[in-house]
Design an enzyme around this catalytic site. Sequence first.
Site, short mmCIF file in Angstrom:
data_model
loop_
_atom_site.label_atom_id
_atom_site.label_comp_id
_atom_site.label_asym_id
_atom_site.label_seq_id
_atom_site.Cartn_x
_atom_site.Cartn_y
_atom_site.Cartn_z
N CYS A 3 0.85 -1.20 0.00
CA CYS A 3 0.00 0.00 0.00
C CYS A 3 0.87 1.24 0.00
O CYS A 3 1.67 1.45 0.92
CB CYS A 3 -0.92 -0.01 1.22
N ASP A 29 -0.50 16.56 -1.86
CA ASP A 29 -0.88 15.72 -3.00
C ASP A 29 0.11 15.96 -4.14
O ASP A 29 0.48 17.09 -4.43
CB ASP A 29 -2.31 16.04 -3.45
N HIS A 45 -3.81 0.99 8.37
CA HIS A 45 -4.46 0.79 7.08
C HIS A 45 -5.96 0.57 7.24
O HIS A 45 -6.40 -0.42 7.82
CB HIS A 45 -3.85 -0.41 6.33
N THR A 93 -8.77 6.03 -6.11
CA THR A 93 -7.64 5.40 -6.80
C THR A 93 -6.67 4.75 -5.82
O THR A 93 -6.04 3.75 -6.16
CB THR A 93 -6.88 6.40 -7.68
N HIS A 96 -6.38 3.36 0.49
CA HIS A 96 -6.05 3.62 1.89
C HIS A 96 -6.79 4.91 2.22
O HIS A 96 -6.56 5.93 1.55
CB HIS A 96 -4.53 3.76 2.07
N HIS A 98 -8.17 8.30 2.87
CA HIS A 98 -7.51 9.60 2.89
C HIS A 98 -8.55 10.69 2.71
O HIS A 98 -9.54 10.51 2.00
CB HIS A 98 -6.43 9.70 1.80
P1 AMP Z 1 -8.29 9.42 -4.73
O1 AMP Z 1 -8.57 9.55 -6.19
O2 AMP Z 1 -9.30 10.08 -3.84
O3 AMP Z 1 -8.00 7.98 -4.34
O4 AMP Z 1 -6.98 10.26 -4.47
C1 AMP Z 1 -5.70 9.77 -4.50
C2 AMP Z 1 -4.80 10.97 -4.49
O5 AMP Z 1 -3.50 10.52 -4.15
C3 AMP Z 1 -4.72 11.70 -5.83
O6 AMP Z 1 -5.10 13.04 -5.65
C4 AMP Z 1 -3.23 11.56 -6.20
O7 AMP Z 1 -2.74 12.70 -6.83
C5 AMP Z 1 -2.59 11.33 -4.84
N1 AMP Z 1 -1.33 10.59 -4.85
C6 AMP Z 1 -1.08 9.39 -5.43
N2 AMP Z 1 0.18 9.01 -5.20
C7 AMP Z 1 0.74 9.99 -4.44
C8 AMP Z 1 2.04 10.19 -3.87
N3 AMP Z 1 3.02 9.29 -4.02
N4 AMP Z 1 2.26 11.31 -3.16
C9 AMP Z 1 1.28 12.23 -3.00
N5 AMP Z 1 0.04 12.11 -3.49
C10 AMP Z 1 -0.24 11.00 -4.21
ZN ZN Z 2 -2.38 1.42 3.55
#
Ligand code: AMP
Ligand code: ZN
Length: 112
Positions: A3, A29, A45, A93, A96, A98
Amino acid sequence: MDCIFCKIAAGEIPSTCVYQDESIFAFRDINPQAPVHVLIIPRTHICCADAITDENSDVVAKIFAAIPKIAKAEGLTNGYRVLTNCGEDACQTVKHLHFHLLGGRKLTEQMA
Ligand code: AMP
Ligand code: ZN
């Protein structure tokens, strides 16, 4: 478990941290949708909002108690938006839990 956000909270994958304590981790982000776009996650998690229970919800309260502190530190004096995407229909996407903290400009009225 493979994850990415567990690894970010553990410091195994680099991120720009803006707040952390023993329970939660907040970082910028990588693809910001607003001048301020911070993700706030539990260190433990939990896959999504649909997996929040009476047993694990303390950390969610901690996240929401931290949000005003993070917003203040980020200069969000004129308001902000907090949202979480849960599951396929919401286009989640990263699996986990957030919370997106968005602000720094007038956000659109559109929510969906
Ligand atoms: P969601 O579509 O709500 O699952 O949002 C996932 C978010 O995680 C998106 O806004 C991505 O830009 C962000 N994201 C994915 N990988 C990373 C990373 N390594 N560091 C910071 N943000 C990330
Ligand atoms: Zn996780």
